[in-house]
Design a protein around this motif. Structure first.
Motif, short mmCIF file in Angstrom:
data_model
loop_
_atom_site.label_atom_id
_atom_site.label_comp_id
_atom_site.label_asym_id
_atom_site.label_seq_id
_atom_site.Cartn_x
_atom_site.Cartn_y
_atom_site.Cartn_z
N ALA A 271 0.82 -1.22 0.00
CA ALA A 271 0.00 0.00 0.00
C ALA A 271 0.85 1.27 0.00
N GLY A 272 2.18 1.11 0.07
CA GLY A 272 3.07 2.26 0.07
C GLY A 272 3.01 3.08 1.34
N LYS A 273 2.74 2.41 2.47
CA LYS A 273 2.56 3.10 3.74
C LYS A 273 3.78 3.01 4.66
N GLY A 274 4.85 2.39 4.17
CA GLY A 274 6.06 2.32 4.98
C GLY A 274 5.95 1.34 6.13
N LYS A 275 6.60 1.68 7.24
CA LYS A 275 6.63 0.78 8.39
C LYS A 275 5.29 0.80 9.12
N PRO A 276 4.75 -0.38 9.45
CA PRO A 276 3.46 -0.41 10.14
C PRO A 276 3.52 0.28 11.50
N PRO A 277 2.58 1.19 11.80
CA PRO A 277 2.57 1.83 13.12
C PRO A 277 2.15 0.84 14.19
N ASN A 278 2.87 0.83 15.29
CA ASN A 278 2.53 -0.06 16.40
C ASN A 278 2.18 0.71 17.66
N GLY A 279 2.13 2.02 17.55
CA GLY A 279 1.77 2.87 18.69
C GLY A 279 0.71 3.87 18.30
N GLN A 280 0.20 4.58 19.29
CA GLN A 280 -0.80 5.60 19.03
C GLN A 280 -0.58 6.79 19.94
N LEU A 281 -0.90 7.96 19.42
CA LEU A 281 -0.83 9.20 20.18
C LEU A 281 -2.24 9.73 20.29
N LEU A 282 -2.71 9.91 21.51
CA LEU A 282 -4.06 10.42 21.76
C LEU A 282 -3.96 11.78 22.42
N VAL A 283 -4.86 12.68 22.04
CA VAL A 283 -4.83 14.05 22.56
C VAL A 283 -6.20 14.40 23.15
N ARG A 284 -6.18 14.97 24.36
CA ARG A 284 -7.39 15.47 25.01
C ARG A 284 -7.21 16.95 25.37
N ARG A 285 -8.32 17.63 25.51
CA ARG A 285 -8.30 19.01 25.99
C ARG A 285 -9.61 19.28 26.71
N ASP A 286 -9.51 19.93 27.87
CA ASP A 286 -10.71 20.21 28.67
C ASP A 286 -11.47 18.92 29.00
N PHE A 287 -10.73 17.85 29.31
CA PHE A 287 -11.31 16.57 29.71
C PHE A 287 -12.10 15.89 28.59
N GLU A 288 -11.87 16.28 27.34
CA GLU A 288 -12.58 15.67 26.22
C GLU A 288 -11.58 15.21 25.16
N PRO A 289 -11.84 14.06 24.49
CA PRO A 289 -10.95 13.62 23.40
C PRO A 289 -10.93 14.64 22.27
N LEU A 290 -9.73 14.89 21.72
CA LEU A 290 -9.57 15.84 20.63
C LEU A 290 -9.27 15.11 19.32
N PHE A 291 -8.22 14.28 19.31
CA PHE A 291 -7.93 13.44 18.15
C PHE A 291 -6.91 12.38 18.55
N GLU A 292 -6.70 11.41 17.67
CA GLU A 292 -5.68 10.40 17.88
C GLU A 292 -5.06 10.03 16.54
N THR A 293 -3.82 9.53 16.57
CA THR A 293 -3.12 9.22 15.33
C THR A 293 -2.10 8.12 15.58
N PRO A 294 -1.79 7.29 14.57
CA PRO A 294 -0.78 6.25 14.75
C PRO A 294 0.63 6.84 14.85
N VAL A 295 1.49 6.18 15.61
CA VAL A 295 2.91 6.50 15.68
C VAL A 295 3.68 5.18 15.62
N VAL A 296 4.99 5.29 15.39
CA VAL A 296 5.84 4.10 15.31
C VAL A 296 6.73 4.04 16.55
N ILE A 297 6.73 2.90 17.22
CA ILE A 297 7.60 2.65 18.38
C ILE A 297 8.69 1.69 17.94
N ASP A 298 9.92 2.16 17.98
CA ASP A 298 11.07 1.32 17.61
C ASP A 298 11.37 0.32 18.74
#
Length: 408
Positions: A271-298
Motif C-alpha cells: 500500500a506504500g505506507k512504509g513501516k506499520p505503526p505499532n503505537g498511538q498518540l491520543l490528545v485530550r483538551r478540557d477533559f474531552e478527546p480531541l484526536f488520535e493518530t498512529p505513531v511508530v515505536i522502535d
C-alpha cells in the motif's frame, strides 16, 4: 526529609500569596507513599510541602498519574458513611481524592485517599485548579528539566521580510532628467493585533496500539487495494479473513488468514505506507478527546515504562518553553507483556531513561505540526505501556494507574 515536610505549611502560606492574585501556575503535585509526603513543584522548584497519610493495608492508595477532576470545599464521602472530606480535590471518579483531615498520622491510615493537615489542605486548595497533575508514587519523584528534539514546541510565526521598502536613487546617481523607479504600493498600516485568548493546555498520551486499531488499519488497507475486507470496524470476521487469504495468495506468502507480522509488513509495503505503526498518540483538551493518530515505536519488545512530561514557562520573546520530566516505577504483569510482545522491562532508575524512550518514537510530521499549533502553557505528555485505563473516561484527562513490584 521528615524535617522539611514539617515546615511545609509555612512554605505554602508564602507560595499561595504569589498565585492567588494571578493566573494558576502549571504546578505539579507529587505524593510519596514511602515518605508519606506531598510536594508541590513549579517546574523543578519546590513551592510547598506537607506530611500526608495514604491508604492503609487493604485500602492502598493507587500509584500513577492523575489530575484534579473536581474541587469542593465541603464534601462528604459517598462510600464511607458520609465521612467529612473538607477541601476535597478529586483524582478519580471511583473515589480517590486529596482532602483535609484532623487525623494525619505518619503512617498509612486512610481508606485510599490522601489525607492532609487541615491548614495545609486549605492553602493548597487556593493554589490549584481543575486539570492540575498529581503524581502518586511509592518513592519520592523530582521533576527534572529535559531538552530533546522530540519534545514539541509552540509554532511561531516568522517575521515579515521588508520586501515592500520604497526605493530612491543615491546622490551619486542623481540625473538631471527624471528617474522612474518601480515601487510597490504600501498596504495600509495594520492595526495592532488584539490580545488572543489563551488556549487551555492539551493532554497527550503515547502508548501501544491495541488489536482493534491494528485490525481497522488492515481492513482499510485491504479495501483500498481491492480486497473486500468489509467495514473497517476493528472486528475480524469471515470477510476480513477471506480478504487476508486473497492478499496472501496474490503476494505469494503463507496463506493462513492470520494477521502475522510478515503479512502486516507486506500489506503496508504494497500500500506504500512504509513501516506499520505499532503505537498511538491520543490528545485530550478540557477533559474531552480531541484526536488520535498512529505513531511508530522502535524496538517494541522493550517496555516503554511510564514517563510524565510537563510543558511550561513559555518565553514571550522566543515563544519557546521548558519541559520537565519524571519517570514512575511500573511493573507489567506477565499477561500484559505477552499481549504486547514485551520481553525486556524498562529500568526507571537507569540514566537518561526518558530520553531513550523519546528516541524510539516517531510521530508523523503533520501530527507534529498540529500539536505545535495546540501546545499551551501547562500541556503534558504521558508515555506508558499501560494504555487507556478504566479510570480514563468522560470528564477526565488521561489517568495512568501504575503497578508496583510489591503487588501480586
Amino acid at each position: 526529609m521528615r524535617f522539611t515536610f514539617g515546615l511545609g505549611f509555612a512554605i505554602a502560606l508564602s507560595a499561595s500569596a504569589a498565585f492567588a492574585a494571578g493566573e494558576q501556575a502549571p504546578l505539579q503535585i507529587v505524593v510519596s507513599k514511602d515518605q508519606q509526603s506531598l510536594v508541590v513543584y513549579d517546574g523543578n522548584t519546590v513551592v510547598a510541602t506537607s506530611n500526608v497519610s495514604t491508604g492503609k493495608a487493604g485500602h492502598s492508595t493507587p500509584t500513577g498519574i492523575f489530575s484534579i477532576l473536581e474541587k469542593r470545599r465541603f464534601h462528604k464521602s459517598n462510600i464511607y458513611s458520609n465521612a467529612p472530606m473538607p477541601f476535597m480535590q478529586r483524582l478519580t471518579w471511583s473515589g480517590i481524592a486529596l482532602h483535609a483531615s484532623n487525623h494525619v498520622p505518619s503512617y498509612p491510615a486512610s481508606h485510599g485517599c490522601v489525607r492532609m493537615p487541615d491548614a495545609f489542605a486549605k492553602q493548597l486548595f487556593k493554589m490549584t485548579g481543575r486539570g492540575l497533575h498529581v503524581l502518586i508514587s511509592d518513592r519520592q519523584l523530582t521533576p527534572v528539566a529535559i531538552s530533546d528534539p522530540f519534545l514539541f514546541q509552540p509554532k511561531t510565526e516568522e517575521p515579515e521580510l521588508l520586501s515592500d521598502a520604497t526605493l530612491r536613487p543615491s546622490i551619486s546617481h542623481v540625473h538631471t532628467q527624471s528617474v522612474e523607479v518601480a515601487t510597490i504600493e504600501l498596504p495600509p498600516e495594520k492595526p495592532a493585533p488584539a490580545e488572543t485568548e489563551k488556549q487551555p493546555p492539551i493532554r497527550m498520551l503515547i502508548t501501544h496500539r491495541g488489536p482493534r486499531e491494528i485490525t481497522m488499519d488492515i481492513q482499510s488497507l485491504l479495501n483500498g487495494l481491492g480486497y473486500a475486507a468489509g467495514f473497517a470496524d476493528g472486528y475480524a470476521g469471515t470477510q476480513t479473513t477471506d480478504a487476508i487469504k486473497a492478499f496472501q495468495t496474490a503476494e505469494k506468502i503463507t496463506v493462513d488468514g492470520q494477521m502475522t507480522p510478515a503479512f502486516v509488513e507486506a500489506l503496508y509495503a504494497k500500500a506504500g505506507k512504509g513501516k506499520p505503526p505499532n503505537g498511538q498518540l491520543l490528545v485530550r483538551r478540557d477533559f474531552e478527546p480531541l484526536f488520535e493518530t498512529p505513531v511508530v515505536i522502535d524496538r517494541p519488545e522493550i517496555a516503554l515504562g511510564t514517563h510524565f512530561f510537563q510543558f511550561q514557562d513559555i518565553d514571550a520573546t522566543t515563544g519557546k518553553g521548558d519541559w520537565f520530566a519524571m519517570t514512575l516505577d511500573n511493573t507489567l504483569s506477565a499477561p500484559m507483556k505477552k499481549r504486547l510482545g514485551i520481553t525486556v522491562e524498562e529500568d526507571p532508575m537507569a540514566f537518561n531513561t526518558a530520553q531513550r524512550v523519546l528516541s524510539r518514537i516517531t510521530v508523523p510530521d503533520e501530527t507534529r505540526q498540529r500539536i505545535e499549533e495546540l501546545l499551551a502553557e501547562g500541556s503534558s505528555l504521558t508515555i506508558s505501556d499501560m494504555g487507556v485505563g478504566q479510570e480514563t473516561g468522560a470528564g477526565t484527562d488521561f489517568v495512568t494507574v501504575t503497578r508496583s513490584r510489591s503487588k501480586s
